[in-house]
Design an enzyme around this catalytic site. Structure first.
Site, PDB file in Angstrom:
ATOM      1  N   HIS A  77       0.850  -1.197   0.000  1.00 20.39           N
ATOM      2  CA  HIS A  77       0.000   0.000   0.000  1.00 20.39           C
ATOM      3  C   HIS A  77       0.877   1.235   0.000  1.00 20.39           C
ATOM      4  O   HIS A  77       1.990   1.229   0.555  1.00 20.39           O
ATOM      5  CB  HIS A  77      -1.003   0.015   1.157  1.00 20.39           C
ATOM      6  N   ASP A  79      -0.277   4.412   0.941  1.00 25.61           N
ATOM      7  CA  ASP A  79      -0.610   5.431   1.943  1.00 25.61           C
ATOM      8  C   ASP A  79       0.090   5.135   3.263  1.00 25.61           C
ATOM      9  O   ASP A  79       0.500   3.993   3.525  1.00 25.61           O
ATOM     10  CB  ASP A  79      -2.139   5.515   2.147  1.00 25.61           C
ATOM     11  N   ASP A 116       6.218   0.836   7.367  1.00 28.28           N
ATOM     12  CA  ASP A 116       4.826   0.500   7.010  1.00 28.28           C
ATOM     13  C   ASP A 116       4.358   1.386   5.872  1.00 28.28           C
ATOM     14  O   ASP A 116       3.795   2.440   6.112  1.00 28.28           O
ATOM     15  CB  ASP A 116       3.948   0.673   8.249  1.00 28.28           C
ATOM     16  N   GLU A 150      -5.056   1.480   2.240  1.00 29.92           N
ATOM     17  CA  GLU A 150      -5.044   0.347   3.177  1.00 29.92           C
ATOM     18  C   GLU A 150      -5.212   0.822   4.602  1.00 29.92           C
ATOM     19  O   GLU A 150      -5.875   0.187   5.416  1.00 29.92           O
ATOM     20  CB  GLU A 150      -3.734  -0.449   3.042  1.00 29.92           C
ATOM     21  N   HIS A 378       3.291   3.095  12.674  1.00 36.97           N
ATOM     22  CA  HIS A 378       2.319   4.049  13.252  1.00 36.97           C
ATOM     23  C   HIS A 378       2.901   4.833  14.428  1.00 36.97           C
ATOM     24  O   HIS A 378       2.172   5.582  15.081  1.00 36.97           O
ATOM     25  CB  HIS A 378       1.024   3.345  13.698  1.00 36.97           C
TER      26      HIS A 378
HETATM   27  C1  LIG Z   1     -10.930  -3.102   9.474  1.00 32.93           C
HETATM   28  S1  LIG Z   1     -10.093  -1.978   8.557  1.00 32.93           S
HETATM   29  C2  LIG Z   1      -8.851  -1.427   9.635  1.00 32.93           C
HETATM   30  C3  LIG Z   1      -7.519  -1.854   9.247  1.00 32.93           C
HETATM   31  C4  LIG Z   1      -6.470  -1.697  10.327  1.00 32.93           C
HETATM   32  N1  LIG Z   1      -5.230  -2.235   9.842  1.00 32.93           N
HETATM   33  C5  LIG Z   1      -4.073  -2.077  10.488  1.00 32.93           C
HETATM   34  C6  LIG Z   1      -2.882  -2.787   9.923  1.00 32.93           C
HETATM   35  O1  LIG Z   1      -3.960  -1.369  11.475  1.00 32.93           O
HETATM   36  C7  LIG Z   1      -6.890  -2.429  11.573  1.00 32.93           C
HETATM   37  O2  LIG Z   1      -6.655  -3.627  11.711  1.00 32.93           O
HETATM   38  O3  LIG Z   1      -7.496  -1.787  12.456  1.00 32.93           O
HETATM   39 ZN   LIG Z   2       0.702  -1.342   6.410  1.00 31.78          ZN
HETATM   40 ZN   LIG Z   3      -0.314   0.691   8.915  1.00 35.59          ZN
END
Ligand SMILES: CSCC[C@H](NC(C)=O)C(=O)O
Ligand SMILES: [Zn+2]
Ligand SMILES: [Zn+2]
Length: 409
Positions: A77, A79, A116, A150, A378
């Site tokens: 991804h 972003d 990431d 993503e 993050h």
């Molecule tokens: C359900 S969509 C959210 C996507 C997000 N992905 C990551 C990797 O943090 C999560 O798992 O909260």
């Molecule tokens: Zn990622």
């Molecule tokens: Zn991420």
């Protein structure tokens, strides 16, 4: 930046990191043009598909010698998540390259997206560059796919792409996608994911003066629902703390987690509120029966007079086979072992775009080739070592040469 010569592969990485593809307003056009230049330099096919205006899915294609054989998708991804710049040692989109004292010439590259997951997308392209520079050919067509959004769930990105004619046209047989850095020496390889279930319970009830015994209040209905989910949380936490039969520790992917993430109610201290709501972020391990769990949530709400809204409910628990039945796994595992790297197979704790690929029938593995590295996705001051970028390129050269040469049917 230091006065030494910067390896060209690192210069390109820094250029990619400097594109501000940060949510909520990512520079996807700038990213698309960067990838277009890479494709031209590398002699790869280039396509940009916009299923949602301004959100390109970019595909760079290296044609294989057996075009009828299923292709290999290298997904990443483009972003990245927002930053709190005041907590960063260097501006997060400058991609500063800072010498590491006592490392014998290594550098930290500090930028949002370094882990990431721009390192992964970058290493895919550099591995293809290196293989092609050596005149190597592979049997299967390889598609490096760069998707938007993503980080906000992929609804306008991979979710749309897997439904498209263009995706069907890729004839994908196997995919690689992102993982997480490993603080230890092993390489974490994710063969499945936990399914997100975002449940919101709302209860309505009688209002009145806070000094009375008001009957049938919203809180009376909601609290038992919260209690039951907290009990499930305790059960799962106990399971998480219980080692596996072989004595190894459980990982998050082995259990279901439950977190109460939002609570809303009330207008004034002495007014019994008319409504109350509680939101849970639940991640279901793939061995659980998702549909039975959904029925259990519905029954729980009904039993206590609350309403249930499922804001997210992923109900596919496809995992990628990691045994002899999957020739791509066999090739991947051998290529990693040949580099003296131990694999730790895991279920990914959160959700990535791999879930869309697996549901579409494409076996996918989540890998980020960062070992002995703090997990900084993050986080503030996200960085990777220059040496890890260069090693990551060599890693994918070996892996790609293996999985893209799996014999066709
Ligand atoms: C359900 S969509 C959210 C996507 C997000 N992905 C990551 C990797 O943090 C999560 O798992 O909260
Ligand atoms: Zn990622
Ligand atoms: Zn991420």
């Amino acid at each position: 930046m230091d006065g030494d010569s910067v390896p060209p592969a690192i210069e390109r990485f820094i250029e990619y990191l400097r594109i501000k593809t940060v949510q909520p307003e990512p520079d996807y056009a700038g990213c698309r043009e960067y990838l277009r230049r890479q494709a031209a330099e590398l002699g790869l096919g280039f396509q940009a598909h916009e299923y949602v205006a301004g959100k390109p899915v970019v595909v760079l294609t290296w044609a294989g010698m057996e075009p009828e054989a299923g292709s290999v998708v290298l997904n990443s991804h483009t972003d990245v998540v927002p930053v709190f710049p005041e907590f960063w040692s260097h501006p997060p989109f400058e991609a500063a390259r800072v010498a590491v004292a006592g490392s014998g010439g290594d550098y930290r590259i500090i930028a949002r997206g370094a882990q990431d997951m721009k390192i992964v997308g970058h290493c895919y392209l550099e591995a293809i560059r290196a293989l092609r520079a050596r005149g190597e050919r592979v049997r299967r067509t390889v598609h490096a796919v760069f998707v938007p959004d993503e980080e906000i769930g992929g609804a306008d990105g991979m979710a749309r792409f897997v439904e498209s004619r263009e995706f069907a046209g890729l004839n994908a047989a196997f995919a690689l996608d992102e993982g997480i850095a490993s603080p230890g020496d092993g390489l974490r390889v994710f063969y499945g994911e936990r399914a997100p279930c975002w449940a919101r319970f709302v209860a309505h009830g009688q209002t009145g003066h806070g000094s009375q015994f008001i009957a049938d209040t919203a809180a009376e209905k909601l609290v038992p629902v919260i209690d039951r989910l907290m009990a499930l949380r305790r059960e799962q936490l106990a399971d998480f703390r219980t080692p596996n039969a072989d004595g190894s520790a459980k990982t998050l992917g082995d259990v279901t987690t439950v977190n109460l993430t939002m609570l809303q109610s009330g207008v004034q201290h002495n007014v019994v509120p008319e409504s109350a709501s509680a939101c849970f972020d639940i991640r279901m391990t793939p061995t659980s029966d998702y549909r039975a769990f959904r029925r259990w949530l519905e029954a729980l709400a009904a039993e206590h007079g609350a309403q249930l809204e499922l804001v997210q409910f992923w109900d596919d628990n496809t995992v990628t086979p990691t045994d002899a039945s999957n020739p791509f796994w066999v090739a991947f595992e051998a290529a990693v072992a040949a580099q003296g790297i131990a694999i730790e197979r895991e279920i990914f704790p959160a959700a990535t775009d791999s879930r869309y690929l697996r549901r579409a029938g494409v076996p996918a593995l989540g890998v980020t080739p960062l070992r002995n590295t703090p997990i900084l996705l993050h986080d503030h001051n996200e960085y990777v070592l220059q040496s890890d970028v260069l090693n990551g390129i060599a890693f994918y050269e070996r892996v790609l040469a293996a999985v893209a040469n799996v014999p066709g049917p």
